[in-house]
Motif scaffolding. Structure first.
Motif, PDB file in Angstrom:
ATOM      1  N   ASN A 203     -10.648   8.921  -4.388  1.00 57.67           N
ATOM      2  CA  ASN A 203     -11.412   7.931  -5.157  1.00 57.67           C
ATOM      3  C   ASN A 203     -12.242   8.577  -6.248  1.00 57.67           C
ATOM      4  O   ASN A 203     -12.482   7.956  -7.295  1.00 57.67           O
TER       5      ASN A 203
ATOM      6  N   LEU B 238       0.836  -1.200   0.000  1.00 55.79           N
ATOM      7  CA  LEU B 238       0.000   0.000   0.000  1.00 55.79           C
ATOM      8  C   LEU B 238       0.876   1.257   0.000  1.00 55.79           C
ATOM      9  O   LEU B 238       0.550   2.256  -0.651  1.00 55.79           O
TER      10      LEU B 238
ATOM     11  N   TYR C 270       1.349   6.878  -6.888  1.00 52.97           N
ATOM     12  CA  TYR C 270       0.309   7.873  -7.150  1.00 52.97           C
ATOM     13  C   TYR C 270       0.807   9.288  -6.876  1.00 52.97           C
ATOM     14  O   TYR C 270       0.451  10.226  -7.598  1.00 52.97           O
TER      15      TYR C 270
ATOM     16  N   ARG D  76       2.155   1.726  -3.505  1.00 57.13           N
ATOM     17  CA  ARG D  76       1.105   2.308  -4.339  1.00 57.13           C
ATOM     18  C   ARG D  76       0.982   3.803  -4.075  1.00 57.13           C
ATOM     19  O   ARG D  76       0.796   4.605  -5.001  1.00 57.13           O
ATOM     20  N   GLY D  77       1.088   4.192  -2.806  1.00 59.71           N
ATOM     21  CA  GLY D  77       1.022   5.606  -2.468  1.00 59.71           C
ATOM     22  C   GLY D  77       2.131   6.402  -3.120  1.00 59.71           C
ATOM     23  O   GLY D  77       1.899   7.505  -3.648  1.00 59.71           O
TER      24      GLY D  77
ATOM     25  N   GLU E 207      -4.133   4.190   4.447  1.00 55.57           N
ATOM     26  CA  GLU E 207      -4.487   2.769   4.408  1.00 55.57           C
ATOM     27  C   GLU E 207      -3.369   1.903   4.975  1.00 55.57           C
ATOM     28  O   GLU E 207      -3.638   0.823   5.518  1.00 55.57           O
TER      29      GLU E 207
ATOM     30  N   GLY F  21      -2.808   9.253  -3.382  1.00 57.37           N
ATOM     31  CA  GLY F  21      -1.525   8.784  -2.878  1.00 57.37           C
ATOM     32  C   GLY F  21      -1.426   8.974  -1.379  1.00 57.37           C
ATOM     33  O   GLY F  21      -0.976   8.078  -0.646  1.00 57.37           O
TER      34      GLY F  21
ATOM     35  N   TYR G  51      -3.973   9.200   0.653  1.00 50.46           N
ATOM     36  CA  TYR G  51      -4.936   8.275   1.254  1.00 50.46           C
ATOM     37  C   TYR G  51      -4.348   6.864   1.353  1.00 50.46           C
ATOM     38  O   TYR G  51      -4.613   6.138   2.319  1.00 50.46           O
ATOM     39  N   SER G  52      -3.545   6.474   0.367  1.00 50.61           N
ATOM     40  CA  SER G  52      -2.914   5.144   0.405  1.00 50.61           C
ATOM     41  C   SER G  52      -2.038   4.995   1.645  1.00 50.61           C
ATOM     42  O   SER G  52      -1.974   3.916   2.242  1.00 50.61           O
TER      43      SER G  52
ATOM     44  N   ARG H  94      -5.932   0.147   6.971  1.00 53.08           N
ATOM     45  CA  ARG H  94      -6.617  -0.792   6.088  1.00 53.08           C
ATOM     46  C   ARG H  94      -6.660  -2.165   6.735  1.00 53.08           C
ATOM     47  O   ARG H  94      -5.691  -2.634   7.339  1.00 53.08           O
TER      48      ARG H  94
END
Length: 286
Positions: A204, A28, A35, A31-32, A267, A261, A263-264, A271
């Motif tokens: 999102n 995660l 982004y 991924r952040g 998470e 990004g 928000y990731s 998450r």
């Protein structure tokens, strides 16, 4: 049957191991980072100073051009591998959500697992000097190859329609704040709630708009039988700059990508990554 059950039990124990959860959270974070870089490149394009494509390839090139970039790319590849394994585990054993064993809940996890696998393979290929073409070139080449095959035009149209539907669902879920179901909200304090919720909604919404736009271009390419009409992430982002809003339109979407990004990284902390197989929500295939 016994061997199958044993393999399933071993897989379930592995998916429940704390180190597996840490790997998922590392994914995660990867991924952040991706982004954030894509959003930053898009902002540079909006301001007239962009030199790299605002997509995954452009982000990887931006990393590779920095000292220690190779090591960071290795970490990103490992992160995407963690994301793929985590999503496949959720597809096999269920998601930590109400009715998480149902097919309608587990099938999207399998699709995301495939997507992250492609991301991992692409990052590894980039490390070894492969796959340096932009997302636009890749999208057009794949569309052209598909349309050259019998029925390929309809396959491209189906993929485009799938992206449009995904984008619409993402937008609706952002408005409904459905992403909160995937977070351990009971562990958040008031300040965390105040920060995470708007990040999730804005991020999102941006993802939904971009995904829907990618699908619309693919569908138009299939309907018009013109593969060059297909656009990847970079092309779609630049199309926002071609709207009446101009560079400001692209800047708004780019800020949305940056927001996702951020928000990731939220998470990473909150998450729910434990792949579970609840016993109280009906049979797995329901």
């Amino acid at each position: 049957m016994a061997a199958k059950d044993t393999a399933r039990d071993v897989g379930r124990r592995a998916a429940g191991h704390p180190w597996f959860h840490r790997l998922s959270r590392a994914g995660l974070a990867a991924r952040g980072v991706l982004y954030l870089l894509i959003g930053w490149l898009a902002l540079l394009i909006a301001s007239g100073h962009g030199g790299k494509e605002a997509d995954k390839q452009g982000a990887l090139r931006a990393i590779a051009d920095r000292p220690g970039g190779w090591a960071v790319l290795c970490l990103l590849a490992a992160g995407f591998a963690g994301l793929a394994l985590w999503q496949f585990a959720e597809a096999l054993y269920g998601r930590p959500l109400p009715q998480g064993r149902r097919k309608r809940m587990r099938f999207p996890a399998a699709f995301r697992g495939l997507t992250y696998t492609v991301g991992c393979v692409g990052t590894i290929g980039f490390l070894f000097g492969l796959g340096h073409t932009s997302s636009d070139q890749q999208s057009r080449a794949m569309s052209a190859r598909a349309m050259a095959e019998p029925g390929g035009r309809w396959a491209v149209l189906a993929v485009g329609a799938g992206f449009v539907v995904w984008g619409a669902v993402t937008l609706v879920n952002a408005g409904r704040r459905a992403f909160r179901d995937e977070l351990a909200t009971d562990e958040m304090g008031p300040v965390a709630h105040w920060i995470v919720q708007p990040l999730g909604m804005v991020g999102n919404i941006a993802r939904g708009l971009i995904g829907g736009a990618v699908g619309a271009f693919l569908a138009y390419a299939a309907i018009s039988f013109e593969p060059d009409r297909a656009q990847g992430l970079d092309g779609v982002l630049r199309e926002f700059a071609a709207t009446p809003a101009g560079g400001w339109g692209l800047a708004v979407i780019a800020l949305g990508v940056v927001t996702f990004g951020l928000y990731s990284f939220c998470e990473v902390r909150w998450r729910k990554v434990e792949a579970v197989e609840p016993q109280d929500d009906g049979p797995p295939g329901a």
